[in-house]
Design an enzyme around this catalytic site. Structure first.
Site, PDB file in Angstrom:
ATOM      1  N   ARG A  68       0.632   6.390   7.344  1.00 15.55           N
ATOM      2  CA  ARG A  68       1.198   5.269   7.509  1.00 15.55           C
ATOM      3  C   ARG A  68       2.642   5.384   6.618  1.00 15.55           C
ATOM      4  O   ARG A  68       3.226   4.808   5.964  1.00 15.55           O
ATOM      5  CB  ARG A  68       0.583   4.082   6.426  1.00 15.55           C
ATOM      6  CG  ARG A  68      -0.931   3.747   7.192  1.00 15.55           C
ATOM      7  CD  ARG A  68      -0.821   3.330   8.747  1.00 15.55           C
ATOM      8  NE  ARG A  68      -2.011   3.203   9.096  1.00 15.55           N
ATOM      9  CZ  ARG A  68      -2.617   3.911   9.875  1.00 15.55           C
ATOM     10  NH1 ARG A  68      -1.847   5.084  10.221  1.00 15.55           N
ATOM     11  NH2 ARG A  68      -3.851   3.925  10.312  1.00 15.55           N
ATOM     12  N   CYS A  71      -2.920  -5.042   7.883  1.00 18.23           N
ATOM     13  CA  CYS A  71      -3.641  -4.337   6.638  1.00 18.23           C
ATOM     14  C   CYS A  71      -2.712  -4.509   5.199  1.00 18.23           C
ATOM     15  O   CYS A  71      -1.703  -4.112   5.320  1.00 18.23           O
ATOM     16  CB  CYS A  71      -4.239  -3.228   6.797  1.00 18.23           C
ATOM     17  SG  CYS A  71      -5.725  -3.274   8.108  1.00 18.23           S
TER      18      CYS A  71
END
Length: 265
Positions: A149, A196
């Site tokens: 990420r 998320c």
């Protein structure tokens, strides 16, 4: 080029965010002009929390030529990732199936190396064009330091277009893979969210850890830990950034989790 004062809550998937000056650019020359003063870049508004006071910098949004794409050539950074996933499947091109359901533009997906357990954006890249220091530069993925990420774009760099690394596969095989990814995402909430909220610790699931601590349903104002999935903070209607941040703080009091979202400013 269009310049207007907006509330960023109308441009984020969480539905939270204060005022800003939005610069919508459609050409490379317009992008050069828009970056002559301090700026931030807004994609599809996912994976982002904008504070209630807004941001003082220009907020740049890519449109026009940055939303054109050729699956076997250059793809504009303003192109919606869900559109590309579907178009690639229709063309019998494999490599994007694992990104199904991620509500990002291509540029934002590259910057954060968006992904799921089925694959991430870096896996599908052959080349990335980045605008920085007044010029356009092309990088291979290995030069951009992709990790979980994250990426390491040059300071102030704006992803402008990419070339994808796709392979021809039978459409039936691609659709089966997409169905598998879709089934895995069924537990995600339908309410407004930024995706998320927390990064998964190595070998663990942030959502499961939050669930095990009994934090599902924890609420501050109209911000709530989703009852459907512990790693989502949802907006019940009128949530403010301060509510979301307080909710994040309470979770982090219980668990050593790192926030996945970008926070402005």
């Amino acid at each position: 080029m269009r310049v207007e004062r907006v509330l960023l809550k109308d441009y984020t998937t969480l539905g939270v965010g204060g005022p800003a000056e939005l610069w919508t650019v459609e050409t490379r020359e317009e992008l050069k002009r828009a970056t002559e003063a301090p700026y931030r870049v807004l994609g599809n508004g996912s994976n982002l929390l904008v504070l209630d006071e807004g941001v003082p910098e220009r907020v740049i949004r890519l449109a026009g030529e940055f939303q054109t794409y050729d699956l076997k050539g250059w793809v504009g950074a303003g192109t919606l990732l869900p559109l590309l996933v579907q178009e690639a499947a229709r063309a019998g091109l494999s490599g994007l199936e694992g990104l199904l359901g991620i509500p990002a533009q291509v540029g934002g997906a590259v910057k954060m190396n968006a992904g799921t357990r089925f694959g991430e954006m870096a896996d599908a890249l052959e080349a990335v064009e980045v605008f920085h220091d007044g010029a356009f530069h092309v990088y291979c993925p290995e030069e951009l330091g992709f990790g979980y990420r994250k990426s390491h774009l040059p300071p102030g760099g704006i992803v402008t277009r990419v070339r994808l690394k796709l392979k021809e596969r039978p459409k039936e095989e691609i659709l089966r893979r997409m169905a598998e990814v879709d089934r895995a995402r069924k537990g995600q909430p339908k309410r407004k969210s930024a995706g998320c909220a927390f990064k998964n610790p190595p070998g663990q699931s942030a959502g499961r850890l939050i669930d095990e601590r009994g934090l599902k349903g924890l609420r501050v104002g109209d911000a709530m830990i989703s009852l459907e999935h512990g790693n989502f903070i949802v907006n019940l209607g009128q949530a403010r950034a301060k509510d979301v941040l307080e909710l994040v703080r309470r979770v982090q009091e219980e668990l050593p989790l790192e926030l996945e979202w970008e926070v402005w400013p």
